[in-house]
Motif scaffolding. Structure first.
Motif, PDB file in Angstrom:
ATOM      1  N   SER A 430       0.845  -1.219   0.000  1.00  0.00           N
ATOM      2  CA  SER A 430       0.000   0.000   0.000  1.00  0.00           C
ATOM      3  C   SER A 430       0.867   1.251   0.000  1.00  0.00           C
ATOM      4  CB  SER A 430      -1.064   0.024   1.099  1.00  0.00           C
ATOM      5  OG  SER A 430      -0.539  -0.437   2.270  1.00  0.00           O
ATOM      6  N   ASN A 431       2.051   1.199   0.625  1.00  0.00           N
ATOM      7  CA  ASN A 431       2.967   2.349   0.511  1.00  0.00           C
ATOM      8  C   ASN A 431       3.418   2.532  -0.935  1.00  0.00           C
ATOM      9  OD1 ASN A 431       2.925   3.103   3.144  1.00  0.00           O
ATOM     10  ND2 ASN A 431       4.847   2.147   3.720  1.00  0.00           N
ATOM     11  N   ALA A 432       3.744   1.395  -1.607  1.00  0.00           N
ATOM     12  CA  ALA A 432       4.183   1.488  -3.010  1.00  0.00           C
ATOM     13  C   ALA A 432       3.071   2.099  -3.861  1.00  0.00           C
ATOM     14  CB  ALA A 432       4.570   0.107  -3.516  1.00  0.00           C
ATOM     15  N   LYS A 457       9.225  -3.263  -5.223  1.00  0.00           N
ATOM     16  CA  LYS A 457       9.938  -2.185  -5.932  1.00  0.00           C
ATOM     17  C   LYS A 457       8.924  -1.263  -6.584  1.00  0.00           C
ATOM     18  CE  LYS A 457      13.468  -2.191  -9.614  1.00  0.00           C
ATOM     19  NZ  LYS A 457      13.887  -0.949  -9.706  1.00  0.00           N
ATOM     20  N   ASP A 458       9.062   0.033  -6.324  1.00  0.00           N
ATOM     21  CA  ASP A 458       8.214   0.986  -7.039  1.00  0.00           C
ATOM     22  C   ASP A 458       9.101   1.999  -7.749  1.00  0.00           C
ATOM     23  OD1 ASP A 458       8.545   3.571  -5.503  1.00  0.00           O
ATOM     24  OD2 ASP A 458       7.862   2.316  -3.851  1.00  0.00           O
ATOM     25  N   ALA A 459       8.507   2.759  -8.642  1.00  0.00           N
ATOM     26  CA  ALA A 459       9.293   3.766  -9.375  1.00  0.00           C
ATOM     27  C   ALA A 459       8.735   5.144  -9.037  1.00  0.00           C
ATOM     28  CB  ALA A 459       9.213   3.486 -10.867  1.00  0.00           C
ATOM     29  N   GLU A 476       7.255   8.344  12.445  1.00  0.00           N
ATOM     30  CA  GLU A 476       8.111   9.151  11.560  1.00  0.00           C
ATOM     31  C   GLU A 476       7.593   9.080  10.134  1.00  0.00           C
ATOM     32  OE1 GLU A 476      10.443  11.180  12.152  1.00  0.00           O
ATOM     33  OE2 GLU A 476      11.220  10.724  14.144  1.00  0.00           O
ATOM     34  N   ARG A 477       7.413  10.226   9.530  1.00  0.00           N
ATOM     35  CA  ARG A 477       6.973  10.301   8.142  1.00  0.00           C
ATOM     36  C   ARG A 477       7.839  11.336   7.444  1.00  0.00           C
ATOM     37  NH1 ARG A 477       1.649  11.844   6.986  1.00  0.00           N
ATOM     38  NH2 ARG A 477       1.572  10.136   5.517  1.00  0.00           N
ATOM     39  N   VAL A 478       7.939  11.216   6.117  1.00  0.00           N
ATOM     40  CA  VAL A 478       8.671  12.238   5.367  1.00  0.00           C
ATOM     41  C   VAL A 478       7.709  13.419   5.225  1.00  0.00           C
ATOM     42  CG1 VAL A 478       9.806  12.744   3.178  1.00  0.00           C
ATOM     43  CG2 VAL A 478       9.938  10.453   4.157  1.00  0.00           C
ATOM     44  N   SER A 480       7.114  15.602   3.061  1.00  0.00           N
ATOM     45  CA  SER A 480       6.360  15.755   1.819  1.00  0.00           C
ATOM     46  C   SER A 480       5.251  14.716   1.698  1.00  0.00           C
ATOM     47  CB  SER A 480       7.306  15.658   0.624  1.00  0.00           C
ATOM     48  OG  SER A 480       7.967  14.420   0.673  1.00  0.00           O
ATOM     49  N   ALA A 481       5.267  13.691   2.626  1.00  0.00           N
ATOM     50  CA  ALA A 481       4.224  12.664   2.566  1.00  0.00           C
ATOM     51  C   ALA A 481       2.961  13.099   3.300  1.00  0.00           C
ATOM     52  CB  ALA A 481       4.740  11.363   3.173  1.00  0.00           C
ATOM     53  N   ASN A 482       2.992  14.325   3.881  1.00  0.00           N
ATOM     54  CA  ASN A 482       1.865  14.755   4.696  1.00  0.00           C
ATOM     55  C   ASN A 482       0.546  14.821   3.925  1.00  0.00           C
ATOM     56  OD1 ASN A 482       3.276  14.830   6.977  1.00  0.00           O
ATOM     57  ND2 ASN A 482       3.645  17.041   7.016  1.00  0.00           N
ATOM     58  N   LEU A 487      -0.129   7.109   9.490  1.00  0.00           N
ATOM     59  CA  LEU A 487       0.285   7.486  10.849  1.00  0.00           C
ATOM     60  C   LEU A 487       1.798   7.400  11.032  1.00  0.00           C
ATOM     61  CD1 LEU A 487      -2.382   5.625  12.989  1.00  0.00           C
ATOM     62  CD2 LEU A 487      -2.159   8.074  12.719  1.00  0.00           C
ATOM     63  N   GLY A 488       2.494   6.882  10.033  1.00  0.00           N
ATOM     64  CA  GLY A 488       3.947   6.713  10.190  1.00  0.00           C
ATOM     65  C   GLY A 488       4.268   5.555  11.111  1.00  0.00           C
ATOM     66  N   LEU A 489       3.394   4.522  11.118  1.00  0.00           N
ATOM     67  CA  LEU A 489       3.629   3.383  12.013  1.00  0.00           C
ATOM     68  C   LEU A 489       3.927   2.084  11.269  1.00  0.00           C
ATOM     69  CD1 LEU A 489       0.898   3.847  14.758  1.00  0.00           C
ATOM     70  CD2 LEU A 489       3.360   3.920  15.060  1.00  0.00           C
ATOM     71  N   GLY A 490       3.467   2.005  10.002  1.00  0.00           N
ATOM     72  CA  GLY A 490       3.548   0.746   9.266  1.00  0.00           C
ATOM     73  C   GLY A 490       4.951   0.168   9.205  1.00  0.00           C
ATOM     74  N   LEU A 491       5.925   0.978   8.822  1.00  0.00           N
ATOM     75  CA  LEU A 491       7.289   0.458   8.664  1.00  0.00           C
ATOM     76  C   LEU A 491       7.915   0.131  10.021  1.00  0.00           C
ATOM     77  CD1 LEU A 491       8.620   2.794   5.844  1.00  0.00           C
ATOM     78  CD2 LEU A 491       7.983   0.385   5.662  1.00  0.00           C
ATOM     79  N   TYR A 492       7.578   0.941  11.014  1.00  0.00           N
ATOM     80  CA  TYR A 492       8.094   0.685  12.368  1.00  0.00           C
ATOM     81  C   TYR A 492       7.599  -0.694  12.840  1.00  0.00           C
ATOM     82  CZ  TYR A 492       7.898   0.900  17.497  1.00  0.00           C
ATOM     83  OH  TYR A 492       7.988   0.608  18.828  1.00  0.00           O
TER      84      TYR A 492
HETATM   85  P1  ADP Z   1       2.593   5.793   6.680  1.00  0.00           P
HETATM   86  O1  ADP Z   1       2.723   5.391   5.248  1.00  0.00           O
HETATM   87  O2  ADP Z   1       1.351   5.285   7.310  1.00  0.00           O
HETATM   88  O3  ADP Z   1       2.837   7.230   6.911  1.00  0.00           O
HETATM   89  P2  ADP Z   1       4.875   4.050   7.132  1.00  0.00           P
HETATM   90  O4  ADP Z   1       5.612   3.723   8.387  1.00  0.00           O
HETATM   91  O5  ADP Z   1       4.354   2.907   6.341  1.00  0.00           O
HETATM   92  O6  ADP Z   1       3.726   5.054   7.532  1.00  0.00           O
HETATM   93  O7  ADP Z   1       5.841   4.912   6.220  1.00  0.00           O
HETATM   94  C1  ADP Z   1       6.569   5.981   6.809  1.00  0.00           C
HETATM   95  C2  ADP Z   1       6.960   6.987   5.760  1.00  0.00           C
HETATM   96  O8  ADP Z   1       7.879   6.405   4.861  1.00  0.00           O
HETATM   97  C3  ADP Z   1       5.799   7.446   4.883  1.00  0.00           C
HETATM   98  O9  ADP Z   1       5.103   8.515   5.487  1.00  0.00           O
HETATM   99  C4  ADP Z   1       6.518   7.879   3.623  1.00  0.00           C
HETATM  100  O10 ADP Z   1       6.991   9.195   3.775  1.00  0.00           O
HETATM  101  C5  ADP Z   1       7.738   6.964   3.557  1.00  0.00           C
HETATM  102  N1  ADP Z   1       7.535   5.844   2.615  1.00  0.00           N
HETATM  103  C6  ADP Z   1       7.123   4.594   2.907  1.00  0.00           C
HETATM  104  N2  ADP Z   1       7.085   3.821   1.805  1.00  0.00           N
HETATM  105  C7  ADP Z   1       7.480   4.614   0.779  1.00  0.00           C
HETATM  106  C8  ADP Z   1       7.665   4.406  -0.625  1.00  0.00           C
HETATM  107  N3  ADP Z   1       7.426   3.223  -1.217  1.00  0.00           N
HETATM  108  N4  ADP Z   1       8.112   5.461  -1.365  1.00  0.00           N
HETATM  109  C9  ADP Z   1       8.371   6.664  -0.788  1.00  0.00           C
HETATM  110  N5  ADP Z   1       8.207   6.915   0.533  1.00  0.00           N
HETATM  111  C10 ADP Z   1       7.776   5.913   1.311  1.00  0.00           C
END
Ligand code: ADP
Length: 542
Positions: A430-432, A457-459, A476-478, A480-482, A487-492
């Motif tokens: 879903s992030n991709a 892998k995404d482009a 933590e989120r980037v 520009s992803a705002n 919530l910035g929790l998935g990857l954690y």
């Molecule tokens: P969420 O997506 O819910 O904010 P995640 O922990 O999944 O939380 O991701 C944290 C941050 O990592 C995202 O807010 C995004 O900025 C960055 N990110 C995650 N996956 C990607 C991706 N495939 N490409 C670019 N940025 C990504």
């Protein structure tokens, strides 16, 4: 400015700064003309290599060689010393890079890394090379080799403790000059207080009895704490430099605060005091910065979480209101109305799922913090798991214009917690989709050496190097992803689950070129979680 000119300028600055401060250091009663407890060049070399990259080492070598030749030591001796000085900087900077050192020193771990890897660690190299050169050249020494070695080592360690942080902190972010007059007044008062108190403590005793009675280094502590509390890392490093300059220059006088036989013994004592004070103050400033960052993250999280929960709640309310309106129509209702009612209820169901998944993420995060996330291991065919996840996300992927390609050439079966691994793959896909800029997504997996490797892998937009380690931390989120929900929790959570299986979750990415997230798991996960609390194991399901 072209890259070539900038690089030449970097070399020139490092060479001049190294050579000039080395001359100052050598003027402090150098043992055998080469070993001194005041050695700022080590800090300059380390900071230069950390900030500008290891390719600057020739500037360090050349400056160290020239300075040492000028002391009268044979050319080959100067070459040995220069080799030690260069290796010290390259190894120190290499270790710091290896452990993702952040030169802003905004975390206690960065201060500990600087002290451990650079100040105490890599300086052993230079001291040893220096003593070897002095012994081989048979230089006349006033002290035994252990003392000579200690003086060299302390001088270099001090350079890394005092000078490297100063340069790193001041050079690693653009300077913002305050326009508030009160701030300038406070800064002026602090500088004046530090200067007066340092002079009173370290310089010749006065004949004022009251001052003599209370003269002691403890008097500086509140002023340095003031610097850390109000002027952060930059203020702290500058205040420490000011105190050091006054303390070191005062050691030349007989009545200096640290009474000892020789000037270099006095310098050694001053260095010890300055080292302990500097490390303590840098830790304090870092702990305060961590606190500020945590408060910032908390506030941002509250605002993101309320927004994230509010959006589906509002949608849910609207869909239920539509369903109620349809349901209130007088009977018998036509097929159209039944259809409408069904649509509203299905949409309400999807929105509720989104809410449940957000709340689940929050619960998982709190379980992880408390170490209470359990794994239920079972036999999992990867292809089935991936098919399920891709099936669920297909519609979303199509809407975003990012078809998901799957390539799993061989059957892979692992003993994992199926729902948790599903959670990771769902999050990665879903992030991709969210950040994939409407371009195709590729999922590949293969197994080798009892481990499974799955790449998504995404482009899409990609992630900068600085953000790559951050995004695996909670909330933590980037920035520009705002605009995109999350919530910035998935990857954690994903990384913690991977670690608990004895695996890892990592990223390789380049801004604007896309990202590849890699999940690695052992085919047989350990029965007790490696990263989270002990897992319960259910019998395998075939
Ligand atoms: P969420 O997506 O819910 O904010 P995640 O922990 O999944 O939380 O991701 C944290 C941050 O990592 C995202 O807010 C995004 O900025 C960055 N990110 C995650 N996956 C990607 C991706 N495939 N490409 C670019 N940025 C990504």
């Amino acid at each position: 400015m072209t890259a070539g000119i900038r690089r030449s300028l970097d070399y020139a600055v490092v060479f001049v700064a190294y050579a000039a401060t080395a001359r100052i250091g050598l003027s402090f009663d150098a043992l055998a003309g080469i070993a001194t407890t005041v050695w700022p060049p080590t800090g300059i070399a380390l900071a230069a290599l950390v900030l500008r990259g290891p390719q600057l080492w020739p500037a360090v070598s050349l400056a160290a060689f020239v300075v040492n030749v000028m002391t009268g030591i044979p050319v080959w001796g100067a070459a040995i010393i220069a080799a030690g000085n260069t290796l010290e900087a390259v190894v120190g900077a290499g270790l710091l890079r290896r452990f993702s050192f952040d030169p802003r020193l905004g975390r206690v771990r960065d201060v500990l890394l600087l002290v451990g890897c650079a100040a105490l660690g890599s300086t052993l190299i230079s001291a040893t090379f220096g003593v070897a050169a002095a012994a081989l050249a048979n230089l006349p020494r006033a002290e035994s080799y252990p003392v000579f070695w200690a003086v060299w080592w302390v001088g270099d360690a001090m350079g890394n403790v005092l000078i490297a942080p100063l340069i790193c902190v001041w050079a690693s972010a653009p300077l913002r000059v305050s326009r508030r007059p009160l701030r300038w007044l406070e800064c002026g008062l602090l500088v004046a207080a530090l200067t007066v108190v340092s002079a009173m403590v370290f310089r010749q005793p006065t004949n004022i009895r009251a001052i003599e009675l209370v003269r002691g280094t403890y008097a500086l502590a509140p002023l340095l704490i003031w610097a850390a509390l109000r002027f952060e890392q930059r203020g702290t490093t500058a205040a420490l430099l000011l105190v050091s300059v006054i303390a070191v220059s005062a050691t030349a006088s007989e009545g200096s605060y640290f009474a000892a036989r020789t000037p270099h013994e006095r310098l050694l004592m001053t260095d010890c005091y300055m080292a302990v004070t500097t490390i303590s103050m840098l830790m304090l400033a870092a702990a305060l910065a961590e606190r500020r960052a945590a408060i910032g993250v908390r506030d941002e999280f509250i605002s993101i979480a309320s927004h994230e929960l509010k959006t589906p709640l509002t949608a849910l309310k609207l869909r239920l209101a539509a369903a109620v309106r349809t349901q209130r129509r007088p009977a018998p209702r036509d097929v159209d109305a039944e259809e409408k009612l069904g649509r509203s209820l299905r949409a309400a169901g999807t929105t509720t799922d989104r809410l449940v998944s957000l709340v689940d993420d929050l619960l998982d995060a709190s379980r992880l913090t408390a170490g209470r996330l359990a794994l239920h291991l079972e036999s999992v065919p990867l292809i089935d798991l991936v098919r399920d996840v891709v099936g669920r996300l297909r519609e979303q992927a199509q809407e975003a214009g990012s078809p998901i390609g799957v390539e799993i050439p061989e059957p892979i079966v692992g003993r994992w917690d199926r729902s948790r691994v599903e959670q990771i793959v769902t999050n990665l896909l879903s992030n991709a989709i969210k950040y994939g800029a409407g371009r195709p997504i590729q999922l590949t997996a293969h197994a080798a050496n009892d481990r499974m490797r799955l790449d998504v892998k995404d482009a899409g937009v990609g992630i900068s190097r600085a953000d790559q380690s951050r995004i695996f931390q909670a909330f933590e989120r980037v920035t520009s992803a705002n605009r995109v929900g999350g919530l910035g929790l998935g990857l954690y959570i994903g990384r913690q689950i991977a670690v608990a299986h004895g695996g890892s979750l990592s990223v390789d990415s380049k801004p604007e070129h896309g990202s590849t997230f890699t999940l690695e798991l052992p085919l047989e996960a350990p029965t007790s979680g490696a990263g989270i609390s002990a897992a319960t194991s259910r019998p395998p399901v075939s």
